[in-house]
Scaffold this motif. Sequence first.
Motif, PDB file in Angstrom:
ATOM      1  N   THR A   5       0.759  -1.092  -0.005  1.00 48.98           N
ATOM      2  CA  THR A   5       0.069  -0.047  -0.127  1.00 48.98           C
ATOM      3  C   THR A   5       0.907   1.357  -0.059  1.00 48.98           C
ATOM      4  OG1 THR A   5      -0.150   0.033   2.224  1.00 48.98           O
ATOM      5  CG2 THR A   5      -1.777  -1.255   1.232  1.00 48.98           C
ATOM      6  N   PRO A   6       0.249   2.492  -0.302  1.00 46.08           N
ATOM      7  CA  PRO A   6       1.264   3.509  -0.479  1.00 46.08           C
ATOM      8  C   PRO A   6       1.870   3.990   0.666  1.00 46.08           C
ATOM      9  CG  PRO A   6      -1.112   3.954  -1.590  1.00 46.08           C
ATOM     10  CD  PRO A   6      -1.036   2.612  -0.924  1.00 46.08           C
ATOM     11  N   GLY A   7       1.327   3.824   1.970  1.00 49.16           N
ATOM     12  CA  GLY A   7       2.203   4.265   3.011  1.00 49.16           C
ATOM     13  C   GLY A   7       3.313   3.396   3.759  1.00 49.16           C
ATOM     14  N   ASN A  97      -1.849   7.334  -3.248  1.00 46.09           N
ATOM     15  CA  ASN A  97      -3.279   7.416  -2.674  1.00 46.09           C
ATOM     16  C   ASN A  97      -3.843   8.616  -3.430  1.00 46.09           C
ATOM     17  OD1 ASN A  97      -5.472   8.498  -0.968  1.00 46.09           O
ATOM     18  ND2 ASN A  97      -4.999   6.920   0.245  1.00 46.09           N
ATOM     19  N   PRO A  98      -4.985   8.297  -4.427  1.00 44.71           N
ATOM     20  CA  PRO A  98      -5.302   9.522  -4.900  1.00 44.71           C
ATOM     21  C   PRO A  98      -5.822  10.795  -4.233  1.00 44.71           C
ATOM     22  CG  PRO A  98      -6.448   7.426  -5.755  1.00 44.71           C
ATOM     23  CD  PRO A  98      -5.535   7.013  -4.531  1.00 44.71           C
ATOM     24  N   GLU A 100      -4.724  11.683  -1.212  1.00 44.30           N
ATOM     25  CA  GLU A 100      -3.349  12.256  -0.728  1.00 44.30           C
ATOM     26  C   GLU A 100      -2.834  13.000  -1.779  1.00 44.30           C
ATOM     27  OE1 GLU A 100      -1.181   9.121   1.107  1.00 44.30           O
ATOM     28  OE2 GLU A 100      -2.459   8.996   2.784  1.00 44.30           O
ATOM     29  N   TYR A 101      -2.987  12.503  -3.097  1.00 45.14           N
ATOM     30  CA  TYR A 101      -2.245  13.236  -3.989  1.00 45.14           C
ATOM     31  C   TYR A 101      -3.089  14.477  -4.293  1.00 45.14           C
ATOM     32  CZ  TYR A 101      -1.214  14.809  -8.694  1.00 45.14           C
ATOM     33  OH  TYR A 101      -0.525  15.644  -9.813  1.00 45.14           O
ATOM     34  N   LEU A 119       4.266  12.725  -0.559  1.00 51.51           N
ATOM     35  CA  LEU A 119       3.736  11.555  -0.709  1.00 51.51           C
ATOM     36  C   LEU A 119       5.008  10.359  -0.473  1.00 51.51           C
ATOM     37  CD1 LEU A 119       1.378  12.062  -3.448  1.00 51.51           C
ATOM     38  CD2 LEU A 119       0.805  12.221  -0.988  1.00 51.51           C
ATOM     39  N   TRP A 129       2.041   9.173 -12.333  1.00 47.60           N
ATOM     40  CA  TRP A 129       0.611   9.432 -11.855  1.00 47.60           C
ATOM     41  C   TRP A 129      -0.041  10.384 -12.663  1.00 47.60           C
ATOM     42  CZ3 TRP A 129      -2.747   6.817  -9.087  1.00 47.60           C
ATOM     43  CH2 TRP A 129      -3.803   7.587  -8.600  1.00 47.60           C
TER      44      TRP A 129
END
Length: 144
Positions: A5-7, A97-98, A100-101, A119, A129
Motif C-alpha cells: 500500500t502507499p504508506g 493514494n488518489p 493524498e495526491y 507522498l 501518476w
Amino acid sequence: MIPITPGMSYERMSDTALAANPQLTIELAILPGDIAGVCCPSLDTILIDQRQTDTRKRCALAHELVHYRHGDDTTSGWAGAKAEHRCRRQTALLLVNPAEYAIAEAMYDGDVYRIAAELDVTTQIIHDWQHILREATAQTEQFV
C-alpha cells in the motif's frame, strides 16, 4: 495483486512481499551505474541498490515487484518498452493514494518535487501518476 500500500516503508513492503512469496529473495546490493533495482524471476530474486535514499529504495522495490509479478527479467537493464510502461503505470497506482495526491497537489500548487516529498515517492512516480490522470481525463472527454 501485489500486497503493498502507499504508506508502507521499504522494510514493511519487503516483509509483506516475502510473506506473500516465500520463494522470493529481496536483497540490498551495490548495482552498477544508475540502476535502482533488478528482477530475475527465474531465480526468484530482486536486488535493490543500497546506496539510494529510503524513498528511492521503496519505489524501486515496488517497481521490481511489479516486474516480478509479470515475470519480467530486468537483469539486462531493460524489460522492453511495453513491459516498462505497464510496470511504471502499475507502480504509480500502487504507491499513490488518489486523495493524498489531490491534497498535496492543491497544497503545493502542482510542484512535482514537493508533491513527491509529501507522498514519499520519487518525482518519476508523480510524473507517471499525472500521465495516468491525463489519460483518464482524455478518455472521459471522449464520451462527453
